[in-house]
Design a protein around this motif. Structure first.
Motif, mmCIF file in Angstrom:
data_model
loop_
_atom_site.group_PDB
_atom_site.id
_atom_site.type_symbol
_atom_site.label_atom_id
_atom_site.label_comp_id
_atom_site.label_asym_id
_atom_site.label_seq_id
_atom_site.Cartn_x
_atom_site.Cartn_y
_atom_site.Cartn_z
ATOM 1 N N ALA A 224 32.183 41.802 40.740
ATOM 2 C CA ALA A 224 33.589 41.438 40.936
ATOM 3 C C ALA A 224 34.193 42.309 42.038
ATOM 4 C CB ALA A 224 34.366 41.595 39.637
ATOM 5 N N GLY A 225 34.867 41.663 42.982
ATOM 6 C CA GLY A 225 35.482 42.364 44.100
ATOM 7 C C GLY A 225 34.676 42.266 45.390
ATOM 8 N N GLN A 226 33.406 41.917 45.285
ATOM 9 C CA GLN A 226 32.593 41.763 46.491
ATOM 10 C C GLN A 226 32.943 40.468 47.207
ATOM 11 O OE1 GLN A 226 28.549 42.074 44.897
ATOM 12 N NE2 GLN A 226 28.328 44.026 45.966
ATOM 13 N N CYS A 227 32.885 40.530 48.553
ATOM 14 C CA CYS A 227 33.160 39.356 49.384
ATOM 15 C C CYS A 227 32.043 39.153 50.390
ATOM 16 C CB CYS A 227 34.484 39.531 50.132
ATOM 17 S SG CYS A 227 35.924 39.576 49.052
ATOM 18 N N TRP A 228 31.915 37.933 50.881
ATOM 19 C CA TRP A 228 30.968 37.567 51.922
ATOM 20 C C TRP A 228 31.675 36.629 52.893
ATOM 21 C CZ3 TRP A 228 29.721 38.509 46.995
ATOM 22 C CH2 TRP A 228 28.586 39.274 46.724
ATOM 23 N N THR B 238 35.133 36.941 41.632
ATOM 24 C CA THR B 238 36.162 37.481 40.754
ATOM 25 C C THR B 238 35.761 37.239 39.303
ATOM 26 O OG1 THR B 238 37.444 35.433 40.530
ATOM 27 C CG2 THR B 238 37.895 36.791 42.468
ATOM 28 N N ALA B 239 36.530 37.804 38.385
ATOM 29 C CA ALA B 239 36.272 37.572 36.968
ATOM 30 C C ALA B 239 36.369 36.083 36.632
ATOM 31 C CB ALA B 239 37.268 38.372 36.125
ATOM 32 N N GLY B 240 37.109 35.333 37.439
ATOM 33 C CA GLY B 240 37.258 33.902 37.217
ATOM 34 C C GLY B 240 36.314 33.054 38.043
ATOM 35 N N GLY B 241 35.326 33.669 38.700
ATOM 36 C CA GLY B 241 34.375 32.917 39.518
ATOM 37 C C GLY B 241 34.658 33.075 41.004
#
Length: 168
Positions: free
Chosen positions: A54-58, A79-82
C-alpha cells in the motif's frame, strides 16, 4: 456533472446533500497521497506486481495487461481499496526509483529528466558528465606556439570554472 471532479487531477468533490461524504473525501485524499511528492517504483512495468505494498506507485508502461489494461501512461497506485489510477497532466514530474531520476509528462509521453546523477542530458544525449581529471596547461615551445597555448589555456580555464575538469 462538470462540477463533480477537480479540473486537473479529477479529485472527487463533495456535493450538496450528498450521503456518505466521507467516501468522496477519502477518495480525494488517497489520490492526493499518490501525487504529493510523487515517486514511482518503475516506469517500465506493464503487468501489475503480484504483491504490491500500500502506497507504492508505478508509471504504467505501454501495452499494460491485467488490472492495468488500458492504463498505459497513467500512474497506478496500490491502496487498501485496490488499484487507483491518475491520468498525468502536462509538466507533472515523478521520481522513478529504479531509474534514479525524475520523469516528466510531456502531454503525450513520460520523458526522462534532463538532470540525472550521472550528468546533464539534452535530447537524451549526455552533454555534461562527471568532472574529469586535471589537464595541465600548455608550456614550452617556441613563439609560433604562443597564440595556440593562450587559446588552449583559455579553454582549460573555462572548463575548470564550470567544474567540468579538476584544477591542475
Amino acid at each position: 456533472m462538470a462540477d463533480e471532479l477537480t479540473d486537473r487531477f479529477a479529485l472527487p468533490l463533495l456535493q450538496a446533500g450528498q450521503a456518505q461524504k466521507e467516501v468522496t473525501h477519502n477518495e480525494a485524499l488517497v489520490r492526493l497521497d499518490m501525487l504529493s511528492h510523487g515517486a514511482a517504483v518503475s516506469a517500465d512495468v506493464s503487468v501489475p506486481p503480484s504483491a504490491p505494498v500500500a502506497g507504492q506507485c508505478w508509471i504504467v508502461a505501454a501495452g499494460a495487461s491485467g488490472a492495468w489494461a488500458g492504463q498505459g501512461g497513467a500512474i497506478a497506485g496500490w491502496t487498501a481499496g485496490g488499484w487507483r489510477f491518475v491520468t498525468p497532466v502536462i509538466g507533472m514530474a515523478v521520481w522513478v526509483v529504479d531509474r534514479g531520476h525524475a520523469m516528466r509528462w510531456s502531454g503525450s509521453a513520460w520523458i526522462d529528466a534532463e538532470v540525472r546523477a550521472d550528468g546533464l542530458y539534452q535530447g537524451g544525449i549526455r552533454v555534461v558528465g562527471a568532472q574529469g581529471g586535471a589537464i595541465m596547461s600548455p608550456s614550452g615551445g617556441g613563439l609560433v606556439d604562443a597564440e595556440s597555448r593562450a587559446a588552449i589555456d583559455a579553454i582549460l580555464v573555462m572548463l575548470r570554472l564550470h567544474g567540468m575538469i579538476a584544477e591542475s
